[in-house]
Design a protein around this motif. Structure first.
Motif, mmCIF file in Angstrom:
data_model
loop_
_atom_site.group_PDB
_atom_site.id
_atom_site.type_symbol
_atom_site.label_atom_id
_atom_site.label_comp_id
_atom_site.label_asym_id
_atom_site.label_seq_id
_atom_site.Cartn_x
_atom_site.Cartn_y
_atom_site.Cartn_z
ATOM 1 N N GLY A 95 0.720 -1.152 -0.009
ATOM 2 C CA GLY A 95 -0.027 -0.039 0.059
ATOM 3 C C GLY A 95 0.886 1.180 0.212
ATOM 4 N N LEU A 96 2.139 1.227 0.279
ATOM 5 C CA LEU A 96 3.036 2.479 0.095
ATOM 6 C C LEU A 96 3.458 2.476 -1.230
ATOM 7 C CD1 LEU A 96 4.356 4.653 1.850
ATOM 8 C CD2 LEU A 96 6.317 3.095 2.336
ATOM 9 N N THR A 97 3.436 3.609 -1.671
ATOM 10 C CA THR A 97 4.135 3.833 -3.077
ATOM 11 C C THR A 97 4.716 5.297 -2.837
ATOM 12 O OG1 THR A 97 2.030 4.845 -3.967
ATOM 13 C CG2 THR A 97 2.512 2.563 -4.696
ATOM 14 N N THR A 98 6.105 5.349 -3.517
ATOM 15 C CA THR A 98 6.707 6.584 -3.526
ATOM 16 C C THR A 98 6.760 7.029 -5.037
ATOM 17 O OG1 THR A 98 8.807 5.629 -3.921
ATOM 18 C CG2 THR A 98 8.027 6.010 -1.508
ATOM 19 N N PHE A 99 7.115 8.497 -5.108
ATOM 20 C CA PHE A 99 7.203 8.905 -6.513
ATOM 21 C C PHE A 99 8.154 8.326 -7.376
ATOM 22 C CE2 PHE A 99 5.432 12.666 -4.051
ATOM 23 C CZ PHE A 99 4.241 12.648 -4.419
ATOM 24 N N GLY A 100 9.363 7.909 -6.934
ATOM 25 C CA GLY A 100 10.411 7.382 -7.465
ATOM 26 C C GLY A 100 10.330 5.884 -7.888
ATOM 27 N N GLY A 101 9.158 5.200 -6.816
ATOM 28 C CA GLY A 101 9.282 3.680 -6.843
ATOM 29 C C GLY A 101 10.540 2.989 -5.959
ATOM 30 N N ASN A 102 11.205 3.859 -5.210
ATOM 31 C CA ASN A 102 12.036 3.262 -4.615
ATOM 32 C C ASN A 102 11.626 2.728 -3.113
ATOM 33 O OD1 ASN A 102 14.472 3.700 -6.373
ATOM 34 N ND2 ASN A 102 14.553 5.744 -5.519
ATOM 35 N N PRO A 103 12.359 1.352 -2.874
ATOM 36 C CA PRO A 103 11.803 0.815 -1.520
ATOM 37 C C PRO A 103 12.045 1.676 -0.432
ATOM 38 C CG PRO A 103 13.935 -0.232 -2.266
ATOM 39 C CD PRO A 103 13.433 0.681 -3.411
ATOM 40 N N ALA A 104 11.223 1.537 0.767
ATOM 41 C CA ALA A 104 11.560 2.260 1.920
ATOM 42 C C ALA A 104 12.508 1.639 2.839
ATOM 43 C CB ALA A 104 10.091 2.230 2.765
ATOM 44 N N VAL A 105 13.431 2.234 3.544
ATOM 45 C CA VAL A 105 14.425 1.600 4.449
ATOM 46 C C VAL A 105 13.729 1.581 5.568
ATOM 47 C CG1 VAL A 105 16.619 1.983 5.503
ATOM 48 C CG2 VAL A 105 16.274 2.491 3.145
ATOM 49 N N VAL A 106 13.631 0.669 6.610
ATOM 50 C CA VAL A 106 12.844 0.469 7.570
ATOM 51 C C VAL A 106 13.856 -0.089 8.497
ATOM 52 C CG1 VAL A 106 10.932 -0.875 8.772
ATOM 53 C CG2 VAL A 106 10.743 -0.089 6.491
ATOM 54 N N THR A 107 14.084 0.736 9.884
ATOM 55 C CA THR A 107 14.780 0.101 10.994
ATOM 56 C C THR A 107 13.870 0.363 12.196
ATOM 57 O OG1 THR A 107 15.643 2.291 11.389
ATOM 58 C CG2 THR A 107 16.853 0.700 10.013
ATOM 59 N N THR A 108 14.207 -0.483 13.231
ATOM 60 C CA THR A 108 13.320 -0.479 14.301
ATOM 61 C C THR A 108 14.448 -0.682 15.758
ATOM 62 O OG1 THR A 108 13.268 -2.959 14.690
ATOM 63 C CG2 THR A 108 11.499 -1.820 13.478
#
Length: 152
Positions: A95-108
């Motif tokens: 459900g998450l799309t970005t303008f450039g289509g690059n993946p998100a970086v997720v850290t916890t």
């Protein structure tokens, strides 16, 4: 718990979490870049923030950096890093799309700190476990910070 999907930031984002969390904005002013929810019976809260991307903070460990930043902002007396994700976790979030289509970086990161509520002094500090997730959306230069507080 019964979960419900909530529209956040004017409907730009939605998230599902337990109905027992009430919208803080119905009680007090919440900044436009934040959404805050609280379960006063358990003294737990969830805060979602849209922040300008911190270019000087490495992707690796960005959630741990934000955890320390939260501790500094809250003048936390004791901070202990209990757990953190290792390395970059490059993922696409459904459900998450970005303008450039690059993946998100997720850290916890998970930490423990002694904090006071509002204007209370250090003598009123409580020990809380703090859960932090940082979703870096580089295409839109945004750090999405999700923080949950749980009393110990």
């Amino acid at each position: 718990d019964i979960f419900a999907e909530r529209r956040l930031f004017g409907g730009a984002i939605s998230a599902a979490f337990p109905l027992r969390f009430q919208d803080v904005s119905s009680v007090r002013q919440v900044p436009d870049h934040q959404e805050a929810f609280v379960d006063s019976s358990r003294d737990e809260s969830i805060v979602l923030e849209l922040l300008e991307l911190k270019h000087d903070v490495a992707d690796t460990g960005s959630a741990a950096w934000f955890l320390q930043d939260l501790a500094d902002d809250q003048d936390a007396e004791v901070t202990q890093l209990l757990e953190r994700s290792h390395g970059d976790v490059l993922t696409t979030i459904p459900g998450l799309t970005t303008f450039g289509g690059n993946p998100a970086v997720v850290t916890t990161a998970i930490g423990q700190m002694a904090v006071s509520k509002g204007r209370q002094g250090r003598e009123a500090q409580n020990i809380v476990k703090v859960y932090v997730a940082n979703i870096r959306l580089k295409d839109v230069t945004t750090d999405v910070l999700v923080t949950a507080y749980e009393p110990i």
